[in-house]
Structures are given as C-alpha cells and as structure tokens.
Scaffold this motif. Structure first.
Motif, short mmCIF file in Angstrom:
data_model
loop_
_atom_site.label_atom_id
_atom_site.label_comp_id
_atom_site.label_asym_id
_atom_site.label_seq_id
_atom_site.Cartn_x
_atom_site.Cartn_y
_atom_site.Cartn_z
N GLY A 1 -8.34 -4.44 -6.02
CA GLY A 1 -8.02 -3.26 -5.50
C GLY A 1 -8.36 -3.07 -3.84
O GLY A 1 -7.86 -2.49 -3.15
N MET B 1 -5.29 -2.18 -1.16
CA MET B 1 -5.38 -1.13 0.05
C MET B 1 -5.14 -1.87 1.15
O MET B 1 -4.51 -1.30 2.17
N ASP C 1 -1.47 -2.47 1.53
CA ASP C 1 -0.65 -1.44 1.62
C ASP C 1 -0.81 -0.82 3.09
O ASP C 1 0.26 -0.57 3.57
N GLU D 1 1.79 4.13 -5.37
CA GLU D 1 0.35 4.92 -5.76
C GLU D 1 -0.09 4.76 -7.09
O GLU D 1 -1.16 4.44 -7.50
N THR E 1 0.28 2.23 -8.92
CA THR E 1 -0.35 0.90 -9.01
C THR E 1 -1.93 1.03 -8.74
O THR E 1 -2.45 0.48 -9.41
N PHE E 2 -2.40 1.75 -7.66
CA PHE E 2 -3.67 2.03 -7.29
C PHE E 2 -4.39 2.75 -8.43
O PHE E 2 -5.43 2.43 -8.79
N TRP E 3 -3.65 3.95 -9.00
CA TRP E 3 -4.19 4.49 -10.14
C TRP E 3 -4.47 3.68 -11.35
O TRP E 3 -5.68 3.81 -12.11
N SER F 1 -11.78 1.13 -9.29
CA SER F 1 -11.88 2.26 -8.54
C SER F 1 -13.11 1.77 -7.26
O SER F 1 -12.93 2.33 -6.16
N ILE G 1 -11.00 -0.02 -4.65
CA ILE G 1 -10.23 0.91 -4.06
C ILE G 1 -10.77 1.86 -3.10
O ILE G 1 -10.43 2.18 -1.92
N LYS H 1 -5.00 6.42 2.65
CA LYS H 1 -5.02 7.40 1.64
C LYS H 1 -6.01 8.41 1.57
O LYS H 1 -6.53 9.07 0.63
N PHE I 1 -6.66 11.05 -3.82
CA PHE I 1 -7.58 9.96 -3.81
C PHE I 1 -8.82 10.14 -3.49
O PHE I 1 -9.92 9.57 -4.09
#
Length: 91
Positions: A18, A22, A25, A38, A40-42, A50, A53, A63, A69
């Motif tokens: 994660g 970040m 990205d 997004e 993918t991050f969720w 988490s 991230i 983000k 986020f």
C-alpha cells in the motif's frame, strides 16, 4: 501462534505494498502518466493494507484532498485492527 505470525507477515506485506503503490501513484501523477485506479487502493485497504496507504498518503501528500480517503482510510484502519484482534483471540 503460527497462525498469528502468518497474519502478521500478511499484514506487513499488504501495508508495504500500500505504501509503495501510494509512492508510485504520486510519481505517476507528477509525470501525468497512467494512474493506479482508486479502487485498487480501496481493495488493498479493505484487505489489510490501510495503515500503509495512510502512511503513504501523509508521507507523499497524496490523495489528501479526497474526503473519501482522508475519512475512509482511518475508518478502515480501525476495522482492520478490530478484525485482526478478532482473528487472533477468537479463532
């Protein structure tokens, strides 16, 4: 106890991934290149990444203008911690 160490390794890898995503990205955003979706991050956040991230959000200032986020990822951190504790103590 083996089960706990397996979960800890899983969470460590998920959070490192994660954080790395970040970072990547943010680099892609600066270069106006194809971005990581997004969702993918969720998905990664729901699956235990988490914290990574969130740290990536803060480290790279990425983000941070998205309310979903800035509110959602901390909520998922709480959910992930409760889930991990439940797995460790109740399974």
């Amino acid at each position: 106890m083996e089960n706990v160490s397996s979960w800890l390794i899983y969470l460590f890898v998920a959070n490192i991934l994660g954080f790395y995503l970040m970072f990547k990205d943010k680099q892609k955003a600066k270069q106006h290149a194809y971005r990581i979706p997004e969702r993918t991050f969720w998905l990664l956040a729901v699956l235990g990444g988490s914290v990574g991230i969130y740290i990536g959000m803060r480290s790279f200032r990425h983000k941070t203008k998205h309310k979903s986020f800035t509110i959602g990822i901390p909520v998922l951190i709480v959910v992930n911690v409760i889930s991990f504790i439940s797995l460790v103590f109740f399974l």
